[in-house]
Write a protein that holds these residues in place. Structure first.
Motif, PDB file in Angstrom:
ATOM      1  N   ASP A 187       0.848  -1.190   0.000  1.00  0.00           N
ATOM      2  CA  ASP A 187       0.000   0.000   0.000  1.00  0.00           C
ATOM      3  C   ASP A 187       0.881   1.238   0.000  1.00  0.00           C
ATOM      4  OD1 ASP A 187      -3.101  -0.753   0.847  1.00  0.00           O
ATOM      5  OD2 ASP A 187      -1.629  -2.187   1.605  1.00  0.00           O
ATOM      6  N   ILE A 188       0.404   2.269  -0.674  1.00  0.00           N
ATOM      7  CA  ILE A 188       1.046   3.577  -0.627  1.00  0.00           C
ATOM      8  C   ILE A 188      -0.022   4.575  -0.205  1.00  0.00           C
ATOM      9  CG2 ILE A 188       2.211   5.388  -1.932  1.00  0.00           C
ATOM     10  CD1 ILE A 188       3.330   3.250  -3.768  1.00  0.00           C
ATOM     11  N   VAL A 189       0.161   5.163   0.970  1.00  0.00           N
ATOM     12  CA  VAL A 189      -0.833   6.080   1.528  1.00  0.00           C
ATOM     13  C   VAL A 189      -0.290   7.499   1.468  1.00  0.00           C
ATOM     14  CG1 VAL A 189      -2.205   6.698   3.546  1.00  0.00           C
ATOM     15  CG2 VAL A 189      -1.741   4.289   3.037  1.00  0.00           C
ATOM     16  N   LEU A 190      -0.966   8.359   0.724  1.00  0.00           N
ATOM     17  CA  LEU A 190      -0.586   9.764   0.636  1.00  0.00           C
ATOM     18  C   LEU A 190      -1.304  10.529   1.735  1.00  0.00           C
ATOM     19  CD1 LEU A 190       0.153   8.604  -2.164  1.00  0.00           C
ATOM     20  CD2 LEU A 190      -0.448  10.812  -3.151  1.00  0.00           C
ATOM     21  N   VAL A 191      -0.540  11.151   2.627  1.00  0.00           N
ATOM     22  CA  VAL A 191      -1.107  11.828   3.791  1.00  0.00           C
ATOM     23  C   VAL A 191      -1.094  13.337   3.567  1.00  0.00           C
ATOM     24  CG1 VAL A 191      -0.970  12.139   6.291  1.00  0.00           C
ATOM     25  CG2 VAL A 191      -0.204   9.982   5.252  1.00  0.00           C
ATOM     26  N   ALA A 192      -2.268  13.909   3.418  1.00  0.00           N
ATOM     27  CA  ALA A 192      -2.370  15.348   3.181  1.00  0.00           C
ATOM     28  C   ALA A 192      -2.150  16.123   4.473  1.00  0.00           C
ATOM     29  CB  ALA A 192      -3.742  15.693   2.602  1.00  0.00           C
ATOM     30  N   ASN A 193      -1.614  17.340   4.360  1.00  0.00           N
ATOM     31  CA  ASN A 193      -1.495  18.231   5.515  1.00  0.00           C
ATOM     32  C   ASN A 193      -2.865  18.846   5.787  1.00  0.00           C
ATOM     33  OD1 ASN A 193       1.222  17.770   5.876  1.00  0.00           O
ATOM     34  ND2 ASN A 193       1.839  19.453   4.544  1.00  0.00           N
ATOM     35  N   SER A 194      -3.664  18.119   6.528  1.00  0.00           N
ATOM     36  CA  SER A 194      -5.064  18.481   6.718  1.00  0.00           C
ATOM     37  C   SER A 194      -5.523  18.069   8.102  1.00  0.00           C
ATOM     38  CB  SER A 194      -5.910  17.783   5.643  1.00  0.00           C
ATOM     39  OG  SER A 194      -7.271  17.741   5.981  1.00  0.00           O
TER      40      SER A 194
ATOM     41  N   ALA B 112      -8.089  16.602   8.568  1.00  0.00           N
ATOM     42  CA  ALA B 112      -8.753  15.311   8.369  1.00  0.00           C
ATOM     43  C   ALA B 112      -7.779  14.142   8.455  1.00  0.00           C
ATOM     44  CB  ALA B 112      -9.465  15.293   7.014  1.00  0.00           C
ATOM     45  N   SER B 113      -6.473  14.413   8.563  1.00  0.00           N
ATOM     46  CA  SER B 113      -5.464  13.342   8.614  1.00  0.00           C
ATOM     47  C   SER B 113      -5.169  12.957  10.058  1.00  0.00           C
ATOM     48  CB  SER B 113      -4.172  13.797   7.928  1.00  0.00           C
ATOM     49  OG  SER B 113      -4.382  14.025   6.559  1.00  0.00           O
ATOM     50  N   ASN B 114      -5.401  11.702  10.371  1.00  0.00           N
ATOM     51  CA  ASN B 114      -5.063  11.165  11.693  1.00  0.00           C
ATOM     52  C   ASN B 114      -4.035  10.063  11.485  1.00  0.00           C
ATOM     53  OD1 ASN B 114      -5.006   9.623  14.155  1.00  0.00           O
ATOM     54  ND2 ASN B 114      -6.917  10.598  14.751  1.00  0.00           N
ATOM     55  N   VAL B 115      -2.771  10.388  11.654  1.00  0.00           N
ATOM     56  CA  VAL B 115      -1.697   9.470  11.305  1.00  0.00           C
ATOM     57  C   VAL B 115      -1.694   8.233  12.192  1.00  0.00           C
ATOM     58  CG1 VAL B 115       0.800   9.228  11.051  1.00  0.00           C
ATOM     59  CG2 VAL B 115      -0.316  11.358  10.373  1.00  0.00           C
TER      60      VAL B 115
ATOM     61  N   VAL C 196       5.562  18.487   7.609  1.00  0.00           N
ATOM     62  CA  VAL C 196       4.915  17.348   8.248  1.00  0.00           C
ATOM     63  C   VAL C 196       4.526  17.622   9.697  1.00  0.00           C
ATOM     64  CG1 VAL C 196       6.075  15.719   6.745  1.00  0.00           C
ATOM     65  CG2 VAL C 196       7.144  16.340   8.906  1.00  0.00           C
ATOM     66  N   PHE C 197       5.102  18.675  10.294  1.00  0.00           N
ATOM     67  CA  PHE C 197       4.737  18.979  11.675  1.00  0.00           C
ATOM     68  C   PHE C 197       3.288  19.446  11.792  1.00  0.00           C
ATOM     69  CE2 PHE C 197       7.511  22.354   9.904  1.00  0.00           C
ATOM     70  CZ  PHE C 197       6.570  23.368   9.702  1.00  0.00           C
ATOM     71  N   LYS C 198       2.627  19.620  10.659  1.00  0.00           N
ATOM     72  CA  LYS C 198       1.203  19.959  10.697  1.00  0.00           C
ATOM     73  C   LYS C 198       0.338  18.738  11.001  1.00  0.00           C
ATOM     74  CE  LYS C 198       1.139  23.983   7.621  1.00  0.00           C
ATOM     75  NZ  LYS C 198       0.527  24.578   6.405  1.00  0.00           N
ATOM     76  N   VAL C 199       0.877  17.540  10.723  1.00  0.00           N
ATOM     77  CA  VAL C 199       0.096  16.326  10.970  1.00  0.00           C
ATOM     78  C   VAL C 199       0.802  15.341  11.903  1.00  0.00           C
ATOM     79  CG1 VAL C 199      -1.248  16.403   8.838  1.00  0.00           C
ATOM     80  CG2 VAL C 199       1.005  15.328   8.828  1.00  0.00           C
ATOM     81  N   LEU C 200       2.070  15.584  12.210  1.00  0.00           N
ATOM     82  CA  LEU C 200       2.816  14.708  13.117  1.00  0.00           C
ATOM     83  C   LEU C 200       3.175  15.469  14.394  1.00  0.00           C
ATOM     84  CD1 LEU C 200       5.310  12.984  10.629  1.00  0.00           C
ATOM     85  CD2 LEU C 200       3.259  11.977  11.647  1.00  0.00           C
ATOM     86  N   ASP C 201       2.972  14.818  15.531  1.00  0.00           N
ATOM     87  CA  ASP C 201       3.365  15.434  16.804  1.00  0.00           C
ATOM     88  C   ASP C 201       4.453  14.616  17.499  1.00  0.00           C
ATOM     89  OD1 ASP C 201       1.912  13.242  17.576  1.00  0.00           O
ATOM     90  OD2 ASP C 201       0.292  14.373  18.522  1.00  0.00           O
TER      91      ASP C 201
ATOM     92  N   ILE D 124      -9.802   6.175  -1.592  1.00  0.00           N
ATOM     93  CA  ILE D 124      -9.896   7.311  -0.683  1.00  0.00           C
ATOM     94  C   ILE D 124     -10.195   6.779   0.708  1.00  0.00           C
ATOM     95  CG2 ILE D 124     -11.205   9.386  -0.078  1.00  0.00           C
ATOM     96  CD1 ILE D 124     -11.600   9.902  -3.046  1.00  0.00           C
ATOM     97  N   HIS D 125      -9.313   7.071   1.643  1.00  0.00           N
ATOM     98  CA  HIS D 125      -9.489   6.568   3.005  1.00  0.00           C
ATOM     99  C   HIS D 125     -10.813   7.078   3.578  1.00  0.00           C
ATOM    100  CE1 HIS D 125      -8.252   5.026   6.900  1.00  0.00           C
ATOM    101  NE2 HIS D 125      -8.661   6.152   7.432  1.00  0.00           N
ATOM    102  N   GLY D 126     -11.644   6.156   4.029  1.00  0.00           N
ATOM    103  CA  GLY D 126     -12.950   6.524   4.553  1.00  0.00           C
ATOM    104  C   GLY D 126     -14.032   6.543   3.498  1.00  0.00           C
ATOM    105  N   GLY D 127     -13.665   6.364   2.219  1.00  0.00           N
ATOM    106  CA  GLY D 127     -14.655   6.344   1.139  1.00  0.00           C
ATOM    107  C   GLY D 127     -14.857   7.710   0.514  1.00  0.00           C
TER     108      GLY D 127
END
Length: 283
Positions: free
Chosen positions: A33-40, A42-45, A64-69, A209-212
């Motif tokens: 799988d290749i998952v593209l993670v948007a800076n949003s 809506a992204s829960n890593v 990436v600090f917008k979605v990673l803590d 699309i993750h979540g449909g």
């Protein structure tokens, strides 16, 4: 499940020196799988890591600090885009901060992409000698994208990866195109066109699309008026929404810029509040 420990997956830093699509395809073909993670928002890593196999490659973009803590321990690839001044994380001095979020053992490195003539590629030295490969896609999307606009990095990667016909599944996570105080939706991109295109690609099975993707809100209109071809309904809706949202984006971005100082002052005062309360209690 496959893992880099047994040699089934590419080693860390494998992006170094890559420049041709065939090389990138060979590298990316190893993942289930290749998952593209948007800076949003809506992204829960954390949820994404739990829902995909261990041999999934997670693709992140720029800040990436917008979605990673905290440091990301999965297999990861960072996409940076050359702008007229080069990659934003370079000229803003954010390279070390961004790279600190990746586990060196599973970090493939950086893919530095170029989508337009005025965009400037960066060297590995610019990224403090992090493993860096390049992908030149100038003109690649011109035949299909809205004239006078440029594609977002996420959209460009989603379409380009689907064209590679990789054996693994390509999934988009957090591609909501929703504006918030933290994320701007800049008017140089055609967000409506991208959302329509990605949903169509999802329904065709080219990407997931993750979540449909959700149901089509115009389906009932087509059922009520069968004499109107569904294609005409879709084209009309896309045209109207694109025009309206493009105009709205430009005006709202102006308002966001005007209120930046007010929001900065508000955030500063909110951070001060707990310390002020503690001082009052001690006194």
């Amino acid at each position: 499940m496959a893992d880099s420990a047994n040699g089934a997956l590419p080693p860390r830093g494998a992006t170094s020196g890559l420049t041709q699509p065939d090389g990138w395809r060979q590298l990316l073909s190893s993942y289930s799988d290749i998952v593209l993670v948007a800076n949003s928002t809506a992204s829960n890593v954390r949820e994404l890591r739990a829902q995909y196999p261990a041999d999934t490659l997670f693709v992140f973009f720029n800040k990436v600090f917008k979605v990673l803590d905290q440091p990301f321990e999965g297999h990861a690839l960072l996409i940076t885009r050359g702008q007229p001044r080069g990659a934003g994380i370079v000229y803003r001095g954010e390279v070390d901060e961004v790279l600190s979020f990746f586990d060196k053992a599973h970090f493939l490195g950086i893919m530095n992409i170029r989508l337009a003539e005025d965009e400037k590629p960066n060297t590995a030295a610019d990224f403090h000698d992090a493993p860096t490969g390049h992908l030149d896609l100038r003109g690649h999307f011109d035949p299909l994208y809205t004239e006078g606009k440029v594609p977002t990095s996420g959209f460009a990667m989603a379409i380009w990866l689907s064209e590679l016909r990789l054996p693994g599944r390509i999934t988009l996570a957090g591609f909501s195109a929703r504006r918030s105080e933290k994320w701007r939706v800049v008017s140089v991109h055609d967000w409506s066109f991208e959302q329509v295109f990605l949903r169509l690609f999802s329904r065709l099975g080219k990407i997931a699309i993750h979540g449909g993707a959700g149901s089509n809100p115009y389906q009932k209109l087509a059922e009520r008026f069968p004499e109107i071809p569904p294609a005409e309904i879709a084209l009309a809706a896309s045209e109207v929404l694109s025009e309206r949202l493009s105009n709205t984006d430009a005006e709202v971005d102006k308002l966001i810029s005007l209120t930046n100082i007010i929001r900065a002052a508000d955030n500063f005062l909110r951070r001060l509040k707990p310390s002020l309360l503690r001082k009052r209690k001690r006194s």
